[in-house]
Design an enzyme around this catalytic site. Structure first.
Site, PDB file in Angstrom:
ATOM      1  N   GLY A  82       0.824  -1.215   0.000  1.00  0.00           N
ATOM      2  CA  GLY A  82       0.000   0.000   0.000  1.00  0.00           C
ATOM      3  C   GLY A  82       0.854   1.260   0.000  1.00  0.00           C
ATOM      4  O   GLY A  82       1.954   1.256   0.539  1.00  0.00           O
ATOM      5  N   ARG A 143       1.182  -5.737  -4.979  1.00  0.00           N
ATOM      6  CA  ARG A 143       1.395  -6.644  -3.847  1.00  0.00           C
ATOM      7  C   ARG A 143       1.903  -8.013  -4.299  1.00  0.00           C
ATOM      8  O   ARG A 143       1.694  -9.004  -3.605  1.00  0.00           O
ATOM      9  CB  ARG A 143       0.091  -6.810  -3.060  1.00  0.00           C
ATOM     10  N   ASP A 174       5.806  -7.683   5.135  1.00  0.00           N
ATOM     11  CA  ASP A 174       5.844  -8.760   4.145  1.00  0.00           C
ATOM     12  C   ASP A 174       6.859  -8.454   3.044  1.00  0.00           C
ATOM     13  O   ASP A 174       7.588  -9.343   2.594  1.00  0.00           O
ATOM     14  CB  ASP A 174       4.453  -8.962   3.517  1.00  0.00           C
ATOM     15  N   LYS A 204       8.313   0.975   5.239  1.00  0.00           N
ATOM     16  CA  LYS A 204       7.119   1.736   4.880  1.00  0.00           C
ATOM     17  C   LYS A 204       5.862   1.065   5.384  1.00  0.00           C
ATOM     18  O   LYS A 204       5.793  -0.168   5.385  1.00  0.00           O
ATOM     19  CB  LYS A 204       7.057   1.844   3.347  1.00  0.00           C
ATOM     20  N   THR A 205       4.916   1.751   5.831  1.00  0.00           N
ATOM     21  CA  THR A 205       3.517   1.353   5.987  1.00  0.00           C
ATOM     22  C   THR A 205       2.821   2.320   6.939  1.00  0.00           C
ATOM     23  O   THR A 205       3.344   2.640   8.015  1.00  0.00           O
ATOM     24  CB  THR A 205       3.284  -0.090   6.478  1.00  0.00           C
ATOM     25  N   ILE A 206       1.671   2.762   6.516  1.00  0.00           N
ATOM     26  CA  ILE A 206       0.903   3.665   7.379  1.00  0.00           C
ATOM     27  C   ILE A 206       0.492   2.950   8.658  1.00  0.00           C
ATOM     28  O   ILE A 206       0.201   3.582   9.658  1.00  0.00           O
ATOM     29  CB  ILE A 206      -0.374   4.203   6.682  1.00  0.00           C
ATOM     30  N   ASP A 207       0.480   1.607   8.624  1.00  0.00           N
ATOM     31  CA  ASP A 207       0.004   0.835   9.778  1.00  0.00           C
ATOM     32  C   ASP A 207       0.898   1.017  11.007  1.00  0.00           C
ATOM     33  O   ASP A 207       0.473   0.746  12.129  1.00  0.00           O
ATOM     34  CB  ASP A 207      -0.057  -0.661   9.447  1.00  0.00           C
ATOM     35  N   LYS A 245     -26.748  14.588  18.392  1.00  0.00           N
ATOM     36  CA  LYS A 245     -27.721  13.501  18.217  1.00  0.00           C
ATOM     37  C   LYS A 245     -27.138  12.207  17.656  1.00  0.00           C
ATOM     38  O   LYS A 245     -27.875  11.248  17.499  1.00  0.00           O
ATOM     39  CB  LYS A 245     -28.878  13.976  17.332  1.00  0.00           C
ATOM     40  N   MET A 253      -7.880   2.487   9.461  1.00  0.00           N
ATOM     41  CA  MET A 253      -7.017   1.540   8.770  1.00  0.00           C
ATOM     42  C   MET A 253      -5.842   1.116   9.644  1.00  0.00           C
ATOM     43  O   MET A 253      -5.463   1.824  10.581  1.00  0.00           O
ATOM     44  CB  MET A 253      -6.518   2.146   7.470  1.00  0.00           C
ATOM     45  N   ARG A 255      -3.998  -2.780   9.184  1.00  0.00           N
ATOM     46  CA  ARG A 255      -4.447  -4.158   8.956  1.00  0.00           C
ATOM     47  C   ARG A 255      -4.559  -4.989  10.233  1.00  0.00           C
ATOM     48  O   ARG A 255      -5.547  -5.670  10.457  1.00  0.00           O
ATOM     49  CB  ARG A 255      -3.456  -4.845   8.019  1.00  0.00           C
ATOM     50  N   GLU A 315      -9.037  -1.352  12.442  1.00  0.00           N
ATOM     51  CA  GLU A 315      -9.397  -2.212  11.300  1.00  0.00           C
ATOM     52  C   GLU A 315      -9.243  -3.702  11.607  1.00  0.00           C
ATOM     53  O   GLU A 315     -10.057  -4.525  11.224  1.00  0.00           O
ATOM     54  CB  GLU A 315      -8.498  -1.832  10.117  1.00  0.00           C
ATOM     55  N   TYR A 424      -8.120   4.861   2.972  1.00  0.00           N
ATOM     56  CA  TYR A 424      -7.418   5.270   1.757  1.00  0.00           C
ATOM     57  C   TYR A 424      -7.168   6.776   1.701  1.00  0.00           C
ATOM     58  O   TYR A 424      -6.212   7.228   1.081  1.00  0.00           O
ATOM     59  CB  TYR A 424      -8.203   4.789   0.522  1.00  0.00           C
ATOM     60  N   GLU A 425      -8.024   7.557   2.402  1.00  0.00           N
ATOM     61  CA  GLU A 425      -7.833   9.014   2.351  1.00  0.00           C
ATOM     62  C   GLU A 425      -6.577   9.463   3.086  1.00  0.00           C
ATOM     63  O   GLU A 425      -6.152  10.601   2.953  1.00  0.00           O
ATOM     64  CB  GLU A 425      -9.057   9.786   2.841  1.00  0.00           C
TER      65      GLU A 425
HETATM   66  P1  FBP Z   1       0.960  -2.011   3.600  1.00  0.00           P
HETATM   67  O1  FBP Z   1       1.211  -2.825   4.836  1.00  0.00           O
HETATM   68  O2  FBP Z   1       1.321  -2.690   2.357  1.00  0.00           O
HETATM   69  O3  FBP Z   1       1.615  -0.653   3.728  1.00  0.00           O
HETATM   70  O4  FBP Z   1      -0.594  -1.721   3.491  1.00  0.00           O
HETATM   71  C1  FBP Z   1      -1.279  -1.086   4.488  1.00  0.00           C
HETATM   72  C2  FBP Z   1      -2.749  -1.003   4.234  1.00  0.00           C
HETATM   73  O5  FBP Z   1      -3.106   0.337   4.029  1.00  0.00           O
HETATM   74  C3  FBP Z   1      -3.517  -1.639   5.381  1.00  0.00           C
HETATM   75  O6  FBP Z   1      -3.725  -0.738   6.432  1.00  0.00           O
HETATM   76  C4  FBP Z   1      -4.768  -2.102   4.713  1.00  0.00           C
HETATM   77  O7  FBP Z   1      -5.332  -3.198   5.393  1.00  0.00           O
HETATM   78  C5  FBP Z   1      -4.288  -2.509   3.361  1.00  0.00           C
HETATM   79  O8  FBP Z   1      -3.163  -1.725   3.087  1.00  0.00           O
HETATM   80  C6  FBP Z   1      -5.293  -2.301   2.276  1.00  0.00           C
HETATM   81  O9  FBP Z   1      -4.758  -2.845   1.117  1.00  0.00           O
HETATM   82  P2  FBP Z   1      -5.231  -2.542  -0.346  1.00  0.00           P
HETATM   83  O10 FBP Z   1      -4.564  -1.272  -0.781  1.00  0.00           O
HETATM   84  O11 FBP Z   1      -4.693  -3.685  -1.132  1.00  0.00           O
HETATM   85  O12 FBP Z   1      -6.718  -2.418  -0.345  1.00  0.00           O
END
Ligand code: FBP
Length: 548
Positions: A82, A143, A174, A204-207, A245, A253, A255, A315, A424-425
């Site tokens: 991602g 991926r 991964d 890298k990863t936003i996670d 209300k 997000m 994973r 998530e 995604y945003e």
């Molecule tokens: P990476 O670990 O590859 O950086 O991906 C992170 C992520 O944004 C997760 O938070 C999310 O579950 C997944 O990608 C969504 O994947 P895709 O872009 O394939 O829908």
């Protein structure tokens, strides 16, 4: 645009080890006394014999300026997985470090592009146009997992065709596992003179789940994503108090680990935040989680007449609820073993087919779930064998169950809901100053490792609050064996939220107060100039001092 022009001129702090930002110098690395081990190190040493023999799994630290200058290297870099803000700056940093006497190629379309040999030379003009921009669009990503003998041969052919000396994989856990495997495969005997091709990873990863305590404080992209989510969640919190209300269930997000959710919670202070790792540790059932949220809804109404609030849901929660985890594990094995028969069935016939294959307890749980959850549990796994948790509407499941519970125990409590998924945003916004500077320095570190002839390492910058120290983590020292697709595979374990870490303790000490009243914060948009721009992620600030 004016914004883009301003952003390109952001000052990027450079680690002291590199000298000046305008003319960063190459550095030499040396093995430190810190050696990494995992529960599977003995097996890893057999299968990654060349890498482990060369590195001894020791962390590399800066030895001093490199001399003499290395030239003529041909390096290919790719994005994997991602997108995450700052990826373009990694490329800029590598290019800067390699200089004009080495060549940097971009690989189009991620690992698949490497197999297909889709390389092009990255120029100075390219670097000027992508510096400090978000997204992975300059190269693209995918991926693809490089795992078959045929794929390894394709990589080898790409290396030979382009006379490569090094490959850089910019990816998550991964992808860096794939980097470790490739480093071993390409270690020697690739080129005519018998030498190999270096492989270096970048975290890298936003996670935020690629962390190594004391060595890698965070993966890049996390800061930008969490600030974007915090802005959006803050806006919603402001709305709840204005319209008085709605309860908003926001899935965030990330994973598996709950780093993103914890960081956003610290920034916006909502009424309820679920942390998957705590759920697993306390062995909370789905109904216990529902009870916890329902109690907050009831208490806020009965004590302060509050009919509104925000619930943050990580998530990956569903995989951490023990009974769901057991179900998903059996499902994964079952789907792997009956793949052909399953694929041949109509979509409508699949749930009954699967339920019949499960143990009695798992079958009963599976059949009790709403159709929209069952469909997602049966959806295709990604190429790394992961359940696609971002597609599972956990926020909807929880709010439906809370509503049912309220009808049983407190029908007088109003409960109007909205659901959101912020994912995604947050992945491709323009990098925050933290991510922009961090990735620039990661890129310089990657370039320096390549010039220093290293392979099988992931670049890192630690000691962030003290100006940053470039270092290199031996990938083979991070490998564990895990069961995936019904068989054992090498993996870099995801770094989960540690429930005893300072950031978590800080959150736990305040969450009851946040639940009892409206004490939220709305941090607003991320800032590129001024004091707020210099704030590092709160979880990193709270944990890093304790880790390093
Ligand atoms: P990476 O670990 O590859 O950086 O991906 C992170 C992520 O944004 C997760 O938070 C999310 O579950 C997944 O990608 C969504 O994947 P895709 O872009 O394939 O829908």
């Amino acid at each position: 645009s004016v914004f883009e022009n301003e952003v390109r001129q952001l000052p990027l702090p450079t680690c002291n080890a590199f000298g000046t930002a305008a003319a960063p110098q190459a550095i030499a690395f040396a093995a430190s006394s810190q050696v990494l081990t995992t529960k599977d190190s003995a097996t890893v040493a057999q299968h990654f014999a060349q890498s482990v023999k060369a590195s001894g799994n020791a962390v590399l630290r800066v030895a001093g300026p490199a001399s003499p200058r290395v030239s003529g290297k041909r390096v290919a870099a790719l994005f994997s997985g991602g997108p995450a803000a700052g990826g373009h700056n990694v490329l800029c940093g590598i290019k800067k470090m390699l200089g004009a006497d080495n060549t940097l190629f971009g690989v189009k379309g991620g690992p698949k592009g490497l197999l297909e040999g889709k390389l092009f030379e990255i120029t100075d003009a390219d670097v000027a146009s992508i510096l400090n921009t978000g997204g992975f669009d300059f190269l693209g990503t995918d991926r693809t997992k490089i795992k078959t003998a045929e794929q390894f041969e394709q990589v080898k052919q790409t290396c030979i065709a382009h006379n490569l000396d090094a490959i850089v994989i910019i990816g998550g856990d991964d992808s860096n596992t794939n980097a470790a495997i490739l480093a071993e495969f390409l270690f020697s005997g690739i080129k005519a003179d018998g030498s190999g091709v270096q492989v270096i990873g970048a975290p890298k990863t936003i996670d935020g789940d690629l962390q190594v305590p004391g060595l890698l404080p965070i993966s890049f992209g996390f800061d930008t994503a969490t600030r974007i989510y915090a802005e959006l969640a803050g806006n919603i919190l402001q709305d709840t108090r204005s319209s008085i209300k709605y309860w908003h269930f926001i899935k965030l997000m990330g994973r598996s680990a709950s780093h993103v959710t914890l960081e956003v919670a610290l920034q916006v202070k909502p009424a309820v935040t679920l942390i998957s790792e705590e759920v697993a540790e306390k062995k909370l059932s789905l109904s216990a989680i529902v009870e916890q949220i329902a109690s907050a809804v009831i208490d806020r109404y009965r004590s302060k007449k509050l009919k509104h609030g925000v619930v943050l849901v990580p998530e990956g929660l569903i995989e951490f609820i023990p009974e769901m985890n057991a179900l998903i594990a059996e499902l994964n094995d079952s789907l792997a073993h009956h793949a052909e028969a399953f694929a041949a069935l109509s979509v409508d016939a699949r749930p009954a087919f699967v339920a019949a294959k499960l143990s009695a307890a798992n079958s009963a749980l599976f059949s009790s779930l709403p159709g929209y959850i069952i469909n997602m549990l049966l959806a295709d796994r990604d190429s790394h064998g992961n359940l696609q948790v971002s597609l599972i509407p956990t926020e909807q499941l929880l709010s439906d169950m809370v509503r049912a519970r309220l009808q049983q125990v407190a029908p007088e409590v109003p409960f109007a809901t909205h659901h959101h998924f912020f994912g995604y945003e947050g992945r491709c916004g323009a990098p925050t100053l933290f991510d922009a500077a961090y990735t620039w320095n990661l890129g310089l570190t990657v370039g320096a490792l390549i010039l220093d002839g290293r392979t099988g390492y992931m670049a890192s910058v630690s000691g962030l609050s003290a100006g940053g120290e470039p270092l290199a983590i031996p990938l083979s020292g991070l490998l564990n064996i895990e069961r995936r697709h019904g068989k054992d595979e090498y993996v870099i374990e995801k770094a989960l939220v540690r429930t005893n870490a300072p950031a978590m303790k800080f959150f736990v000490s305040r969450r009851e107060a946040w639940a009892a009243d409206d004490l939220f914060a709305s941090p607003g948009p991320r800032q590129l100039w001024g004091p707020a721009a210099k704030q590092m992620p709160m979880t990193v600030a709270l944990n890093d001092g304790a880790d390093s």
